[in-house]
Design a protein around this motif. Structure first.
Motif, PDB file in Angstrom:
ATOM      1  N   LEU A   1      61.112  37.860  55.797  1.00 31.04           N
ATOM      2  CA  LEU A   1      62.018  37.640  54.988  1.00 31.04           C
ATOM      3  C   LEU A   1      61.932  37.804  53.501  1.00 31.04           C
ATOM      4  N   ALA A   2      60.720  37.601  53.109  1.00 30.51           N
ATOM      5  CA  ALA A   2      60.335  37.911  51.448  1.00 30.51           C
ATOM      6  C   ALA A   2      60.101  39.274  51.267  1.00 30.51           C
ATOM      7  N   ILE A   3      59.446  40.040  52.492  1.00 29.95           N
ATOM      8  CA  ILE A   3      59.542  41.290  52.140  1.00 29.95           C
ATOM      9  C   ILE A   3      60.679  42.044  52.041  1.00 29.95           C
ATOM     10  N   THR A   4      61.840  41.676  52.798  1.00 34.02           N
ATOM     11  CA  THR A   4      63.204  42.115  53.137  1.00 34.02           C
ATOM     12  C   THR A   4      63.891  41.939  51.627  1.00 34.02           C
ATOM     13  N   VAL A   5      63.719  40.740  51.152  1.00 36.16           N
ATOM     14  CA  VAL A   5      64.320  40.505  49.756  1.00 36.16           C
ATOM     15  C   VAL A   5      63.850  41.349  48.932  1.00 36.16           C
ATOM     16  N   GLY A   6      62.437  41.502  48.749  1.00 40.37           N
ATOM     17  CA  GLY A   6      61.949  42.364  47.893  1.00 40.37           C
ATOM     18  C   GLY A   6      62.322  43.587  47.709  1.00 40.37           C
ATOM     19  N   PHE A   7      62.461  44.341  48.864  1.00 37.38           N
ATOM     20  CA  PHE A   7      63.011  45.526  49.061  1.00 37.38           C
ATOM     21  C   PHE A   7      64.172  45.823  48.736  1.00 37.38           C
ATOM     22  N   LEU A   8      65.163  44.795  48.971  1.00 35.58           N
ATOM     23  CA  LEU A   8      66.465  44.677  48.494  1.00 35.58           C
ATOM     24  C   LEU A   8      66.704  44.649  46.729  1.00 35.58           C
ATOM     25  N   ILE A   9      66.059  43.888  46.330  1.00 33.27           N
ATOM     26  CA  ILE A   9      65.819  43.755  45.009  1.00 33.27           C
ATOM     27  C   ILE A   9      65.250  44.914  44.206  1.00 33.27           C
ATOM     28  N   MET A  10      64.539  45.617  44.795  1.00 32.82           N
ATOM     29  CA  MET A  10      64.009  46.834  44.270  1.00 32.82           C
ATOM     30  C   MET A  10      64.846  48.008  44.160  1.00 32.82           C
ATOM     31  N   GLY A  11      65.366  47.986  45.634  1.00 33.73           N
ATOM     32  CA  GLY A  11      66.409  49.063  45.657  1.00 33.73           C
ATOM     33  C   GLY A  11      67.599  48.901  44.859  1.00 33.73           C
ATOM     34  N   PHE A  12      68.077  47.758  44.681  1.00 28.66           N
ATOM     35  CA  PHE A  12      69.356  47.441  43.724  1.00 28.66           C
ATOM     36  C   PHE A  12      68.962  47.777  42.011  1.00 28.66           C
ATOM     37  N   LEU A  13      67.735  47.455  41.898  1.00 29.76           N
ATOM     38  CA  LEU A  13      67.257  47.644  40.514  1.00 29.76           C
ATOM     39  C   LEU A  13      67.345  49.252  40.312  1.00 29.76           C
ATOM     40  N   GLY A  14      66.765  49.900  41.364  1.00 23.62           N
ATOM     41  CA  GLY A  14      66.719  51.292  41.225  1.00 23.62           C
ATOM     42  C   GLY A  14      68.113  52.017  41.161  1.00 23.62           C
ATOM     43  N   PHE A  15      68.980  51.667  41.952  1.00 20.09           N
ATOM     44  CA  PHE A  15      70.469  52.113  42.207  1.00 20.09           C
ATOM     45  C   PHE A  15      70.937  51.735  40.736  1.00 20.09           C
ATOM     46  N   ILE A  16      70.868  50.512  40.105  1.00 20.17           N
ATOM     47  CA  ILE A  16      71.327  50.395  38.628  1.00 20.17           C
ATOM     48  C   ILE A  16      70.904  51.191  37.698  1.00 20.17           C
ATOM     49  N   ILE A  17      69.577  51.460  37.770  1.00 21.10           N
ATOM     50  CA  ILE A  17      68.977  52.227  36.792  1.00 21.10           C
ATOM     51  C   ILE A  17      69.516  53.797  36.909  1.00 21.10           C
ATOM     52  N   LYS A  18      69.592  54.169  37.979  1.00 19.94           N
ATOM     53  CA  LYS A  18      70.141  55.589  38.260  1.00 19.94           C
ATOM     54  C   LYS A  18      71.636  55.728  37.948  1.00 19.94           C
ATOM     55  N   LEU A  19      72.426  54.557  38.017  1.00 14.53           N
ATOM     56  CA  LEU A  19      73.824  54.646  37.602  1.00 14.53           C
ATOM     57  C   LEU A  19      73.846  54.744  36.084  1.00 14.53           C
ATOM     58  N   LEU A  20      72.726  53.894  35.489  1.00 19.40           N
ATOM     59  CA  LEU A  20      72.785  53.961  33.893  1.00 19.40           C
ATOM     60  C   LEU A  20      72.280  55.208  33.402  1.00 19.40           C
ATOM     61  N   HIS A  21      71.522  55.910  34.082  1.00 25.27           N
ATOM     62  CA  HIS A  21      70.830  57.352  33.783  1.00 25.27           C
ATOM     63  C   HIS A  21      71.732  58.222  33.434  1.00 25.27           C
ATOM     64  N   ILE A  22      72.694  58.400  34.714  1.00 22.55           N
ATOM     65  CA  ILE A  22      73.525  59.511  34.819  1.00 22.55           C
ATOM     66  C   ILE A  22      74.411  59.820  33.520  1.00 22.55           C
ATOM     67  N   PRO A  23      75.281  58.747  33.016  1.00 23.56           N
ATOM     68  CA  PRO A  23      76.067  58.917  31.975  1.00 23.56           C
ATOM     69  C   PRO A  23      75.189  59.115  30.558  1.00 23.56           C
ATOM     70  N   ILE A  24      73.963  58.550  30.625  1.00 21.92           N
ATOM     71  CA  ILE A  24      73.187  58.502  29.380  1.00 21.92           C
ATOM     72  C   ILE A  24      72.722  60.285  29.400  1.00 21.92           C
ATOM     73  N   THR A  25      72.443  60.785  30.402  1.00 25.69           N
ATOM     74  CA  THR A  25      71.964  62.418  30.586  1.00 25.69           C
ATOM     75  C   THR A  25      73.104  63.144  30.222  1.00 25.69           C
ATOM     76  N   ASN A  26      74.241  62.864  30.685  1.00 22.04           N
ATOM     77  CA  ASN A  26      75.216  63.600  30.320  1.00 22.04           C
ATOM     78  C   ASN A  26      75.640  63.472  28.812  1.00 22.04           C
ATOM     79  N   ILE A  27      75.661  62.312  28.182  1.00 27.87           N
ATOM     80  CA  ILE A  27      75.921  62.137  26.876  1.00 27.87           C
ATOM     81  C   ILE A  27      74.673  63.203  26.165  1.00 27.87           C
ATOM     82  N   ILE A  28      73.625  63.062  26.429  1.00 29.01           N
ATOM     83  CA  ILE A  28      72.758  63.762  25.689  1.00 29.01           C
ATOM     84  C   ILE A  28      72.745  65.210  26.164  1.00 29.01           C
ATOM     85  N   MET A  29      73.043  65.497  26.969  1.00 30.99           N
ATOM     86  CA  MET A  29      72.957  66.930  27.491  1.00 30.99           C
ATOM     87  C   MET A  29      74.293  67.661  26.996  1.00 30.99           C
ATOM     88  N   GLY A  30      75.564  66.840  27.203  1.00 25.43           N
ATOM     89  CA  GLY A  30      76.607  67.738  27.017  1.00 25.43           C
ATOM     90  C   GLY A  30      77.451  67.328  25.714  1.00 25.43           C
TER      91      GLY A  30
END
Length: 108
Positions: free
Chosen positions: A79-108
């Motif tokens: 259970l602890a390992i599963t929760v850790g994987f879910l938290i890390m995946g969620f954080l990676g997803f959020i960072i990727k979502l924030l990174h896409i508009p920032i990249t578009n603003i800088i590049m475009g």
């Protein structure tokens, strides 16, 4: 005070080391070679083997203390390992979502 120190020193001298460490410590100062580089090779061998001996001794101690987990402990770990994987995946997803508009603003 001096008597205590002398007793400790005598007791320390009486302690016998065992195993490979005793062998290596007994052999290292007694090597007599005709070439000057052979003694260096012996010192390097001793410096290489002493940490390995310590590592194997510690590994054996860990293996002796290891036990198979029971069902409840296994479930808690899973259970602890599963929760850790879910938290890390969620954080990676959020960072990727924030990174896409920032990249578009800088590049475009």
């Amino acid at each position: 005070m001096d008597q205590r120190l002398q007793r400790r020193r005598r007791a320390a001298k009486k302690k016998q080391k065992s195993g490979l460490t005793k062998l290596l410590q007994d052999l290292s100062p007694n090597f007599r070679f005709s070439t000057k580089y052979a003694h260096l090779a012996c010192d390097q061998l001793v410096c290489l083997l002493l940490p390995l001996v310590g590592f194997f001794r510690d590994s054996a101690r860990v293996i002796k203390r290891c036990t198979k987990p029971d069902r409840q402990e296994f479930r808690r770990s899973a259970l602890a390992i599963t929760v850790g994987f879910l938290i890390m995946g969620f954080l990676g997803f959020i960072i990727k979502l924030l990174h896409i508009p920032i990249t578009n603003i800088i590049m475009g």
